[in-house]
Design a protein around this motif. Sequence first.
Motif, short mmCIF file in Angstrom:
data_model
loop_
_atom_site.label_atom_id
_atom_site.label_comp_id
_atom_site.label_asym_id
_atom_site.label_seq_id
_atom_site.Cartn_x
_atom_site.Cartn_y
_atom_site.Cartn_z
N ARG A 1 0.84 -1.20 0.00
CA ARG A 1 0.00 0.00 0.00
C ARG A 1 0.87 1.25 0.00
NH1 ARG A 1 -5.61 -0.69 1.93
NH2 ARG A 1 -6.04 -2.92 1.84
N ARG B 1 8.12 -6.90 -5.63
CA ARG B 1 8.14 -7.96 -4.63
C ARG B 1 9.57 -8.25 -4.18
NH1 ARG B 1 3.15 -9.49 -4.26
NH2 ARG B 1 3.78 -10.82 -2.54
N ARG C 1 -15.68 -6.17 5.17
CA ARG C 1 -15.02 -4.97 4.65
C ARG C 1 -16.00 -3.81 4.60
NH1 ARG C 1 -9.89 -4.79 2.53
NH2 ARG C 1 -9.59 -5.72 4.53
N ARG D 1 -9.81 -8.51 -6.90
CA ARG D 1 -8.52 -8.59 -6.22
C ARG D 1 -8.10 -10.06 -6.01
NH1 ARG D 1 -6.40 -6.11 -1.55
NH2 ARG D 1 -8.31 -5.27 -0.69
N ASP E 1 -4.64 -11.38 -7.42
CA ASP E 1 -3.64 -11.89 -6.48
C ASP E 1 -3.36 -13.38 -6.69
OD1 ASP E 1 -3.54 -9.37 -5.37
OD2 ASP E 1 -4.64 -9.89 -3.54
N ARG F 1 -1.47 -13.95 -10.55
CA ARG F 1 -0.17 -13.39 -10.96
C ARG F 1 0.89 -14.49 -10.98
NH1 ARG F 1 0.05 -10.09 -5.40
NH2 ARG F 1 0.88 -11.73 -4.09
O1 CDP Z 1 -6.43 -5.93 4.00
P1 CDP Z 1 -6.49 -6.47 2.62
O2 CDP Z 1 -6.39 -7.94 2.59
O3 CDP Z 1 -7.61 -5.90 1.81
O4 CDP Z 1 -5.23 -5.91 1.85
P2 CDP Z 1 -3.70 -5.99 2.22
O5 CDP Z 1 -3.38 -7.22 3.00
O6 CDP Z 1 -3.30 -4.68 2.80
O7 CDP Z 1 -3.04 -6.16 0.77
C1 CDP Z 1 -3.26 -5.26 -0.29
C2 CDP Z 1 -2.73 -5.89 -1.57
O8 CDP Z 1 -1.30 -6.02 -1.45
C3 CDP Z 1 -3.22 -7.31 -1.85
O9 CDP Z 1 -4.39 -7.35 -2.64
C4 CDP Z 1 -2.04 -7.96 -2.56
O10 CDP Z 1 -2.10 -7.76 -3.94
C5 CDP Z 1 -0.84 -7.23 -2.03
N1 CDP Z 1 -0.05 -8.03 -1.08
C6 CDP Z 1 0.82 -8.96 -1.59
O11 CDP Z 1 0.88 -9.17 -2.79
N2 CDP Z 1 1.65 -9.67 -0.75
C7 CDP Z 1 1.57 -9.49 0.57
N3 CDP Z 1 2.39 -10.17 1.36
C8 CDP Z 1 0.66 -8.56 1.12
C9 CDP Z 1 -0.16 -7.84 0.27
#
Ligand code: CDP
Length: 213
Positions: A41, A96, A145, A168, A172, A175
């Motif tokens: 984020r 990443r 949410r 999402r 996710d 990919r």
């Molecule tokens: O809280 P929420 O699950 O909505 O979102 P978040 O955990 O803050 O993650 C936001 C976005 O970051 C996710 O949709 C993933 O695409 C990415 N993310 C990721 O790729 N790898 C992680 N370890 C954490 C988040």
Amino acid sequence: MAGRNLVIAVDGPAASGKGTLARRLAAHYGLPYLDTGLLYRMVARAMLDAGQKLEDAQAAEATAAGFDETGFDEAGLRGREIGEAASVVAAIPGVRRALIDRQRHFAAAPGGAVLDGRDIGTVICPQATVKLFVTATPEVRAARRHKELAGRGDTASFEGILADIRRRDARDSGRGDAPLKAAEDAILLDTSALGVDEAFAAALSIVEKRRAA
Ligand code: CDP
């Protein structure tokens, strides 16, 4: 396992309840907690603030390699559109890669740590003591949410949020680099029918069993 560092990896899709669980596990064991979603984020926020395109892989990678985690206010990171933007930059392999060291360094804290995200058990901490993969149906996650966003004054509709979550999930999971998936040795915890306390009790019992093994 007893006496060793306790590293707990908590992965799962958006709004599955993994953050709440991870935070409570960290408090219970007196361990530091890292919400790795915040890192993605932050990258997205910094790019949008600088007027850059999220799809610009070079700019995204440079941002991920150089940003200062202390320069953000949390309210500006938690919004709905930043979650979506984070998932776009998170699909860029260079982003990443640039974030791996920060996360592994955190996980190496003396005593252990709790990290939540999408690829903690598969990529960041494959040697974690215990790996939880937290799920819930898309409808239950959208309802959670919706409630969370409404509490912050966001008037987005349930249907809109459900569509966000499905999009999402697809991005996710689809990919090529570190897709959202349970590690082979992760334990699945479906929280669809569980309240916060019940989910925590279930998670705690999984961790305790693993520690005693
Ligand atoms: O809280 P929420 O699950 O909505 O979102 P978040 O955990 O803050 O993650 C936001 C976005 O970051 C996710 O949709 C993933 O695409 C990415 N993310 C990721 O790729 N790898 C992680 N370890 C954490 C988040």
